[in-house]
Design a protein around this motif. Structure first.
Motif, PDB file in Angstrom:
ATOM      1  N   TYR A  68       0.847  -1.201   0.000  1.00  0.00           N
ATOM      2  CA  TYR A  68       0.000   0.000   0.000  1.00  0.00           C
ATOM      3  C   TYR A  68       0.880   1.247   0.000  1.00  0.00           C
ATOM      4  O   TYR A  68       1.714   1.436   0.887  1.00  0.00           O
ATOM      5  CB  TYR A  68      -0.904  -0.013   1.237  1.00  0.00           C
ATOM      6  N   ASN A 141      -4.299  11.026   5.352  1.00  0.00           N
ATOM      7  CA  ASN A 141      -5.495  10.424   4.763  1.00  0.00           C
ATOM      8  C   ASN A 141      -6.728  10.966   5.465  1.00  0.00           C
ATOM      9  O   ASN A 141      -6.922  10.760   6.672  1.00  0.00           O
ATOM     10  CB  ASN A 141      -5.448   8.898   4.875  1.00  0.00           C
ATOM     11  N   ALA A 143      -9.844  10.136   5.401  1.00  0.00           N
ATOM     12  CA  ALA A 143     -10.770   9.165   5.981  1.00  0.00           C
ATOM     13  C   ALA A 143     -10.374   8.820   7.407  1.00  0.00           C
ATOM     14  O   ALA A 143     -11.237   8.648   8.286  1.00  0.00           O
ATOM     15  CB  ALA A 143     -10.808   7.901   5.114  1.00  0.00           C
ATOM     16  N   GLU A 203     -15.844  -2.644   1.565  1.00  0.00           N
ATOM     17  CA  GLU A 203     -16.374  -1.291   1.730  1.00  0.00           C
ATOM     18  C   GLU A 203     -15.419  -0.422   2.550  1.00  0.00           C
ATOM     19  O   GLU A 203     -15.190   0.747   2.231  1.00  0.00           O
ATOM     20  CB  GLU A 203     -17.745  -1.359   2.414  1.00  0.00           C
ATOM     21  N   ASP A 206     -12.528   0.524   0.371  1.00  0.00           N
ATOM     22  CA  ASP A 206     -12.915   1.610  -0.538  1.00  0.00           C
ATOM     23  C   ASP A 206     -12.828   2.959   0.169  1.00  0.00           C
ATOM     24  O   ASP A 206     -12.342   3.945  -0.400  1.00  0.00           O
ATOM     25  CB  ASP A 206     -14.344   1.402  -1.048  1.00  0.00           C
ATOM     26  N   ALA A 207     -13.331   3.016   1.403  1.00  0.00           N
ATOM     27  CA  ALA A 207     -13.346   4.279   2.149  1.00  0.00           C
ATOM     28  C   ALA A 207     -11.930   4.800   2.373  1.00  0.00           C
ATOM     29  O   ALA A 207     -11.664   5.999   2.249  1.00  0.00           O
ATOM     30  CB  ALA A 207     -14.058   4.093   3.495  1.00  0.00           C
ATOM     31  N   LEU A 209      -9.200   4.086   0.524  1.00  0.00           N
ATOM     32  CA  LEU A 209      -8.605   4.463  -0.756  1.00  0.00           C
ATOM     33  C   LEU A 209      -9.191   5.756  -1.304  1.00  0.00           C
ATOM     34  O   LEU A 209      -8.533   6.492  -2.036  1.00  0.00           O
ATOM     35  CB  LEU A 209      -8.801   3.337  -1.775  1.00  0.00           C
ATOM     36  N   GLN A 210     -10.448   6.054  -0.951  1.00  0.00           N
ATOM     37  CA  GLN A 210     -11.094   7.269  -1.436  1.00  0.00           C
ATOM     38  C   GLN A 210     -10.908   8.453  -0.493  1.00  0.00           C
ATOM     39  O   GLN A 210     -11.378   9.555  -0.778  1.00  0.00           O
ATOM     40  CB  GLN A 210     -12.587   6.998  -1.643  1.00  0.00           C
ATOM     41  N   GLY A 211     -10.241   8.228   0.641  1.00  0.00           N
ATOM     42  CA  GLY A 211     -10.011   9.312   1.599  1.00  0.00           C
ATOM     43  C   GLY A 211      -9.230  10.440   0.959  1.00  0.00           C
ATOM     44  O   GLY A 211      -8.252  10.211   0.241  1.00  0.00           O
ATOM     45  N   LYS A 212      -9.630  11.649   1.207  1.00  0.00           N
ATOM     46  CA  LYS A 212      -8.967  12.814   0.619  1.00  0.00           C
ATOM     47  C   LYS A 212      -7.539  12.929   1.134  1.00  0.00           C
ATOM     48  O   LYS A 212      -7.299  12.879   2.342  1.00  0.00           O
ATOM     49  CB  LYS A 212      -9.749  14.084   0.962  1.00  0.00           C
TER      50      LYS A 212
END
Length: 632
Positions: A68, A141, A143, A203, A206-207, A209-212
């Motif tokens: 990662y 991150n 999230a 899920e 996903d959260a 990886l999509q964290g600003k």
């Protein structure tokens, strides 16, 4: 991230023998090179130990993200496991550092460092390593920022027994940094069950990886607090190792009259100056005698202004390499030599007093000045005749003085969006490391564009500043004469850089602000620097979000190779005595520096039509500024 699937699916791929092939293929795509044999072996030996533990713990449905990438860096955590918390049901994440070690022991009196028989140099304690990854993720991150308790970190030494690594536990263990051995496999499974429920984790992954991603804290903006208050940078992996090695050397120097040289090497944005500031801040707080020195007027003066805005004593911490000609031997505890690739052969120049003009090498003066001299450098950033700062030169000077020398190589980088692939692409483009120019394959970390004209390049940068709030600068090769005398009575700054109907001034020469433009040392950090074109001497050592680079007629593409035209260079440091081969290398290094300043993206324009065609073909025809502007 190189690969993502459920733990059960990863285990199945291991059984069928396909996982390593997927990891290698994705690594080549992301980094532009094949992984080393030792890294592939670690995947083949360590990942099964983790997935088997997860499946045995009843956690086959949790999501496993292998290799990662930490945001805005090229550093990678071995694995992050994502799922739901067994008690709260909220997202829960475990960062895992996998080690094949069978034995390790702490460095003498330094529990944050440890020794492995296979390595000549100490390495970071894995408890501290995984804790650093967790702290970094929490910092960058979005999230995780909202739910910091969702993150835990663990080092799993699956080949080790407790008795052979017990000394590593001198480091405090907590939620973000703890360690289990193969002998403690049952306890490791219990830990995993305490953090993850036996339910699907896609899920939650996903959260994450999509964290600003929050922008990296730029060096100059936090320098004052870094030195006067507390650390705001999180040091990761080799950065932390270099930091701890210096502090360890300082303690040994005080205890036993010991002297050691430490060399830290790394490419652009690998964190050399972050290490330097972190060290200076810590040493300053401890009351140690320490100074920071560079060969860069821009960098030193900017640090003096920003870090010492309200405290004059902080300004005095920042010196130049030629400040130590009369220094008493070992008068300092630590001398931090940042941007050490700019070391000169000697400190003498035309302003040096006759009594001080000697042939003594500058590097020898710096080694003499402190018990622990620290040199941080990137030898591909040597851009001026007479600069000789390389690892080999420093090691040779230390050996001549009978002083031990330790080297730390920073493998990652934090500029250019943390994109290793982009930094390698630049090196291959310019032929600096034996590679050939290659097609740019976007990796999602940094944006690379070409422009068909200087106005197009500037308009794009203006839009990024206005619409997105990004910082931006234009820079160019030294192919236009620089007006050095600019007075306030002029109607505007002289437009030195002229390309067709487009004309812009170079950054100001000297230390005074004129007509609203900042002095040269502050061009890269003062917002008013946009609108003037920077040269390599003002850009080196700094970073900004968007970088617009103008490749001048000193470097052109002809049929199948680069041609350096030294007559097109207006750099006064190139004299008749400078060999052509040396000029060739310095000009290529110059463009390497300019092309690696951008943190978000870079736009390239060449004044030469054939070179523009070559760049467009490499970057891809649809990746020009017009195409990008349509997407923004």
């Amino acid at each position: 991230m190189l690969f993502r699937e459920s733990a059960a699916s990863v285990a199945a791929r291991i059984l069928e023998g396909s996982l390593a092939l997927h990891l290698i293929e994705n690594f080549v795509h992301q980094h532009g090179r094949r992984p080393g044999a030792s890294e592939v072996r670690s995947w083949e030996r360590s990942i099964p130990a983790l997935t088997n533990a997860l499946v045995e713990a009843g956690l086959g449905d949790v999501e496993v993200m292998l290799e990662y990438s930490l945001p805005l860096t090229s550093k990678r955590a071995d694995a992050i496991i994502a799922g739901g918390h067994p008690t709260t049901g909220e997202p829960s994440y475990v960062v895992v550092e996998l080690k094949q070690w069978s034995a390790a022991y702490p460095e003498e009196d330094e529990p944050l460092l440890c020794r492995i028989d296979a390595y000549a140099q100490p390495v970071l304690n894995p408890i501290e390593q995984v804790r650093g990854y967790c702290e970094y993720l929490l910092s960058f991150n979005g999230a995780l920022e909202r739910m910091p308790k969702s993150l835990a970190g663990v080092a799993f030494l699956h080949n080790a027994t407790e008795s052979r690594i017990a000394g590593l536990r001198e480091v405090t263990e907590d939620q973000q940094g703890r360690m289990y051995t193969g002998e403690q496999r049952g306890a490791f499974l219990d830990f995993l069950r305490s953090r993850l429920a036996p339910k699907p984790g896609a899920e939650a992954a996903d959260a994450l990886l999509q964290g600003k991603v929050r922008p990296s804290k730029q060096l100059m903006a936090v320098a004052a607090a870094e030195i006067r208050d507390r650390e705001q940078f999180v040091l990761v992996a080799e950065q932390r190792l270099a930091y701890e090695m210096v502090l360890s050397a300082v303690r040994k120097a005080k205890r036993s009259n010991h002297k050691q040289v430490i060399v830290v090497t790394g490419g652009p944005g690998s964190g050399k100056s972050v290490i330097a500031l972190s060290l200076l801040g810590e040493l300053y707080r401890r009351g140690e005698t320490a100074l920071h020195a560079t060969g860069s007027q821009s960098f030193t003066k900017t640090m003096r202004k920003v870090a010492g805005a309200r405290k004059p004593e902080v300004q005095r911490l920042f010196k130049y390499f030629n400040s130590f000609m009369e220094a008493e031997p070992n008068d300092l505890d630590v001398l931090i030599c940042d941007e050490a690739h700019r070391l000169r052969l000697t400190s003498a120049n035309r302003y040096t007093k006759a009594a001080l003009r000697t042939d003594r090498p500058q590097v020898a003066e710096l080694i003499d000045a402190a018990r622990v001299p620290v040199f941080l450098l990137d030898q591909h950033q040597v851009v001026r005749p007479g600069e000789m700062g390389t690892k080999e030169e420093i090691e040779r000077a230390a050996a001549e003085q009978g002083v031990d020398c330790a080297v730390v190589e920073l493998g990652g980088q934090f500029r250019c969006g943390g994109s290793d692939a982009y930094v390698k692409w630049v090196a291959d483009l310019l032929g600096l490391e034996g590679g050939d120019p290659a097609l740019w394959e976007p990796d999602g970390k940094v944006r690379l564009l070409t422009a068909d004209g200087p106005q197009e390049l500037e308009d794009f940068l203006v839009a990024r500043r206005k619409e997105d709030g990004y910082s931006a600068r234009m820079s160019a090769g030294y192919c236009w004469k620089w007006t050095t005398k600019v007075t306030p009575d002029l109607p505007s700054l002289p437009a030195d850089v002229v390309i067709g109907e487009w004309a812009r001034p170079w950054n100001l020469y000297g230390d005074r602000s004129v007509l609203g433009a900042p002095p040269a040392p502050l061009w890269a950090t003062d917002p008013a620097g946009f609108g003037q074109v920077g040269c390599v001497y003002t850009a080196q050592g700094f970073e900004y979000d968007w970088s617009g680079v103008i490749i001048g007629p000193d470097l052109v593409w002809r049929t199948d190779r680069w041609v350096v035209n030294r007559s097109a260079s207006k750099d006064p440091s190139f004299t008749k005595a400078t060999p052509d081969a040396h000029v060739d290398r310095l000009i290529r290094n110059t463009y390497k520096v300019l092309l690696t300043r951008g943190m978000v993206g870079t736009v390239i324009y060449s004044t030469d039509p054939e070179t523009r065609d070559k760049l467009r073909a490499l970057v891809h025809p649809a990746s020009g500024v017009d195409a990008e502007a349509a997407m923004v």
